[in-house]
Design an enzyme around this catalytic site. Structure first.
Site, short mmCIF file in Angstrom:
data_model
loop_
_atom_site.label_atom_id
_atom_site.label_comp_id
_atom_site.label_asym_id
_atom_site.label_seq_id
_atom_site.Cartn_x
_atom_site.Cartn_y
_atom_site.Cartn_z
N GLU A 269 35.89 39.13 44.16
CA GLU A 269 36.23 37.89 44.76
C GLU A 269 35.77 36.68 43.72
OE1 GLU A 269 36.76 36.63 48.19
OE2 GLU A 269 37.72 38.41 48.92
N CYS B 7 44.29 45.94 55.58
CA CYS B 7 42.81 45.97 55.34
C CYS B 7 42.52 47.61 55.62
CB CYS B 7 42.42 45.21 56.32
SG CYS B 7 40.54 45.10 56.40
N HIS C 72 40.56 45.39 47.63
CA HIS C 72 40.09 44.70 46.37
C HIS C 72 39.83 45.82 45.25
CE1 HIS C 72 38.94 42.00 49.33
NE2 HIS C 72 38.42 40.98 48.25
N1 DGL Z 1 39.81 44.22 53.28
C1 DGL Z 1 38.67 45.03 53.18
C2 DGL Z 1 39.20 46.36 53.15
O1 DGL Z 1 40.12 46.84 52.59
C3 DGL Z 1 37.69 44.42 52.18
C4 DGL Z 1 36.99 43.33 52.43
C5 DGL Z 1 36.10 43.28 53.55
O2 DGL Z 1 35.13 43.98 53.78
O3 DGL Z 1 36.71 42.58 54.56
O4 DGL Z 1 38.51 47.22 53.62
#
Ligand code: DGL
Length: 277
Positions: free
Chosen positions: A156, A77, A190
């Site tokens: 999503e 993430c 994403h």
């Molecule tokens: N996984 C998050 C990122 O890469 C995107 C989704 C979220 O906001 O949790 O920043």
């Protein structure tokens, strides 16, 4: 560092299912590695939460993965990598890698005109993590960044890549139109799923940097340096997935993202997760 061995799995975590883009990159590059993925589907999104909250969630998940005896943790993430990576590295006694440094390094290598664009969630952009990582590598590089909070829900929902998605992208990316950067870092799990339409909107002269792919290359380098690469003999890697809520929805979308069915998917109750410190 603890007694680690090559046969142990790599732990990967994300706020939800976006990190599957990093899993995909890891499977392509390191098909013999066992992987344990944790997607915090009960508490997604992280991108709009405070730093303190994202740090606490990340600590709980890292403890959970450590209990599963992983040999390394990949913070897939971008938001968690931006605000929690250093703290996790200080607190946990195994190698922990994030997505910010690999993505920044790749972009700096191709910054012929010393101009890099970065897109990410609001928290990632607010943290300035990409900006600092890039500047640490080359202080002369100009970094232009833009938060794109609407893109995560559009991906999503698998919204068609024209109409609304194109309009939203146009509105966010116009920051970069005047003076185009050498590359644009896709600083969110994403965004790789929008690569082709982002390329269309930005034009062919701007290279897109996929932090997930760059991170997979970093993981390979690190494991090989530490003598922890699973030997390429025997069975292919096994992959386990844990989520904190709604496994059915995760399975459906992750299967689409990964391009193949999930083998082992389990739910972890939020109370169990919250008991980890
Ligand atoms: N996984 C998050 C990122 O890469 C995107 C989704 C979220 O906001 O949790 O920043």
């Amino acid at each position: 560092m603890k007694n680690l061995n090559a046969k142990q799995a790599i732990g990967i975590f994300d706020s939800g299912l976006g990190g599957i883009s990093v899993v995909r990159a890891l499977i392509n590059l390191l098909p013999h590695e066992h992987l344990i993925y944790f997607g915090d589907t009960a508490r997604v999104p992280y991108g709009s939460k405070s730093k303190e909250t994202v740090i606490r969630f990340s600590q709980q998940i890292a403890s959970f993965l450590l209990e599963k005896k992983v040999k390394m943790i990949v913070v897939a993430c971008n938001t968690a990598s931006s605000v929690a990576l250093e703290i996790l590295q200080q607190e946990f006694d195994i190698p922990i890698v994030g997505v910010i440094d690999p993505g920044s390094r790749a972009a700096v290598k191709i910054a012929a005109n010393k101009r890099i664009g970065v897109i990410g969630t609001s928290s990632t952009i607010r943290s300035g993590a990409y900006r600092s990582a890039i500047r640490a590598l080359d202080p002369e590089i100009e970094v232009v960044d833009q938060a794109c909070p609407l893109l995560v829900p559009l991906v999503e929902e698998d919204w068609p890549h024209d109409g609304v998605v194109k309009q939203v992208l146009d509105s966010y990316l116009k920051t970069f139109y005047q003076n185009k950067p050498d590359s644009l870092i896709l600083g969110c799990t994403h965004y790789p799923y929008l690569k082709s339409i982002i390329r269309e909107v930005m034009g062919p002269e701007v290279q897109l940097v996929d932090s997930g792919e760059e991170t997979a290359a970093d993981v390979e380098f690190l494991l090989s340096r530490e003598g922890l690469l699973n030997p390429e003999t025997g069975d292919p890697g096994r992959h386990k997935f844990y989520v904190s809520d709604f496994p059915q929805k995760f399975e459906e979308t992750a299967t689409r993202f990964l391009g193949r069915p999930l083998e082992n998917l389990f739910k972890v109750e939020l109370e169990v997760l919250e008991a980890y410190k």
